[in-house]
Each structure stands twice: as C-alpha cells, then as structure tokens.
Design a protein around this motif. Structure first.
Motif, short mmCIF file in Angstrom:
data_model
loop_
_atom_site.label_atom_id
_atom_site.label_comp_id
_atom_site.label_asym_id
_atom_site.label_seq_id
_atom_site.Cartn_x
_atom_site.Cartn_y
_atom_site.Cartn_z
N ALA A 1 42.52 40.80 37.63
CA ALA A 1 42.14 39.99 37.26
C ALA A 1 42.86 40.04 35.60
O ALA A 1 42.60 38.92 35.15
N MET A 2 41.84 41.30 35.01
CA MET A 2 41.32 40.15 33.41
C MET A 2 43.28 40.74 32.91
O MET A 2 43.25 40.23 32.10
N LYS A 3 44.27 41.32 33.23
CA LYS A 3 45.66 41.13 32.76
C LYS A 3 46.18 39.82 33.26
O LYS A 3 46.07 39.08 32.00
N ARG A 4 45.56 38.88 34.10
CA ARG A 4 46.09 37.37 34.28
C ARG A 4 44.79 36.37 33.26
O ARG A 4 45.54 35.89 32.37
N ILE A 5 43.82 37.27 32.65
CA ILE A 5 42.53 36.72 32.01
C ILE A 5 43.88 36.52 31.07
O ILE A 5 43.66 35.65 29.97
N VAL A 6 44.60 37.78 29.97
CA VAL A 6 44.95 37.95 28.93
C VAL A 6 45.80 36.89 28.86
O VAL A 6 46.19 36.59 27.79
N LYS A 7 46.19 37.26 29.89
CA LYS A 7 47.82 36.06 29.93
C LYS A 7 47.87 34.78 29.61
O LYS A 7 47.85 34.44 28.75
N LEU A 8 46.91 34.33 30.11
CA LEU A 8 46.52 33.17 30.16
C LEU A 8 46.01 33.04 28.77
O LEU A 8 45.61 31.49 28.41
N ALA B 1 40.90 41.21 22.50
CA ALA B 1 41.78 42.91 22.69
C ALA B 1 41.72 43.00 23.47
O ALA B 1 41.06 43.45 24.39
N SER B 2 43.12 43.93 23.55
CA SER B 2 43.01 45.07 25.10
C SER B 2 41.82 46.04 25.09
O SER B 2 41.36 46.54 26.06
N SER B 3 41.22 46.15 23.95
CA SER B 3 40.52 47.28 24.16
C SER B 3 38.90 47.26 24.84
O SER B 3 38.24 47.21 25.81
N ASN B 4 38.77 45.45 24.95
CA ASN B 4 37.73 44.41 24.84
C ASN B 4 37.54 44.60 26.34
O ASN B 4 36.93 44.76 27.46
N VAL B 5 39.16 43.79 27.37
CA VAL B 5 39.18 44.13 28.20
C VAL B 5 38.89 45.85 28.92
O VAL B 5 38.62 45.57 30.19
N ASP B 6 40.25 46.31 28.56
CA ASP B 6 40.06 47.75 29.04
C ASP B 6 38.31 48.42 29.55
O ASP B 6 38.10 48.79 30.15
N ARG B 7 37.42 47.69 28.25
CA ARG B 7 36.26 48.13 28.92
C ARG B 7 35.61 47.71 30.20
O ARG B 7 33.91 48.43 30.42
N VAL B 8 35.46 46.27 29.97
CA VAL B 8 35.56 45.17 30.91
C VAL B 8 36.23 46.17 32.27
O VAL B 8 35.00 46.43 33.35
N VAL B 9 37.16 46.67 32.78
CA VAL B 9 37.22 47.57 33.83
C VAL B 9 36.63 48.78 34.02
O VAL B 9 36.59 48.98 34.79
N GLU C 1 26.40 49.09 26.34
CA GLU C 1 27.53 49.24 26.95
C GLU C 1 27.88 47.40 27.94
O GLU C 1 29.20 46.76 27.21
N VAL C 2 26.90 47.57 28.09
CA VAL C 2 26.55 46.58 29.15
C VAL C 2 26.05 45.17 28.41
O VAL C 2 27.07 44.17 28.60
N GLU D 1 28.26 40.51 26.07
CA GLU D 1 28.46 39.01 25.07
C GLU D 1 30.29 38.82 24.87
O GLU D 1 30.97 37.97 24.76
N PHE D 2 31.39 40.22 25.49
CA PHE D 2 32.95 39.91 25.61
C PHE D 2 32.95 38.89 26.04
O PHE D 2 33.84 37.61 26.26
N LEU D 3 32.20 38.86 27.76
CA LEU D 3 32.77 37.83 28.82
C LEU D 3 31.77 36.68 28.22
O LEU D 3 33.25 35.96 28.90
N GLN D 4 31.21 36.55 27.79
CA GLN D 4 30.85 35.20 27.28
C GLN D 4 31.71 34.36 26.39
O GLN D 4 32.17 33.69 26.86
N GLU D 5 32.33 35.06 25.29
CA GLU D 5 32.69 34.80 24.57
C GLU D 5 34.48 33.99 25.58
O GLU D 5 34.96 33.06 25.51
N LEU D 6 34.90 35.40 26.54
CA LEU D 6 35.69 34.84 27.04
C LEU D 6 35.84 33.52 28.07
O LEU D 6 36.24 33.08 28.26
N ILE D 7 35.13 33.52 28.74
CA ILE D 7 34.47 32.52 29.40
C ILE D 7 34.22 31.31 29.09
O ILE D 7 34.80 30.05 29.45
#
Length: 86
Positions: A8-15, A21-29, A51-52, A57-63
């Motif tokens: 799911a995160m890979k699809r979102i990064v592609k979108l 940054a992949s480091s932020n995505v990796d942290r979500v996973v 960390e939470v 905050e990253f997910l808020q930015e992503l959304i």
C-alpha cells in the motif's frame, strides 16, 4: 490499514511521484509491524512515543498531499474538518 502495508505504501509513493522520502515510508511500515506484534502476538516490544508522533505528522502531511492530488484531478474530496479544527 488492512492488507499488505508495504504494498500500500509503495502504491502511495508511486501515486505521489516520489515526493516523500523512502525513509519516512519505511518508518510507517516499521511502526505498523511493531503495532501488529504488540496487538496480535502480545509482544512486549517498546514503541517510542516520539516515533509515534513523527509518523503521525508524516501521515498528516501525506494525507494532505493526497487531498491536493485528488482536488487537482477533480476527484471529489470529503472535507469534514477545516484546517482550523486540526
């Protein structure tokens, strides 16, 4: 989020055309996997509250970014909350 969080995160990064940054995505996973171990396997592993907050905050930015993409593509967006309420 149900299903494979990595996929799911890979699809979102592609979108989002790699705007995150992949480091932020990796942290979500990673935090999702830790959460699952705690909840489903009764693990006593520790999740740092900072960390939470960082992942939240990253997910808020992503959304927000996904909302902007949707608006630009003229996809209806349900804006239940104004920026002032958050």
């Amino acid at each position: 989020m149900q299903g494979n969080i990595k996929a799911a995160m890979k699809r979102i990064v592609k979108l989002t055309e790699g705007n995150f940054a992949s480091s932020n995505v990796d942290r979500v996973v990673e935090i999702s996997e830790k959460r699952n171990k705690i909840v489903h396997e009764l693990s006593d592993m520790f999740i740092d509250p900072d960390e939470v907050v960082d992942v939240f905050e990253f997910l808020q930015e992503l959304i927000t970014h996904l909302e902007e993409i949707s608006v630009n593509l003229e996809i209806p967006v349900d804006k239940r909350y104004s920026d002032e309420e958050l």
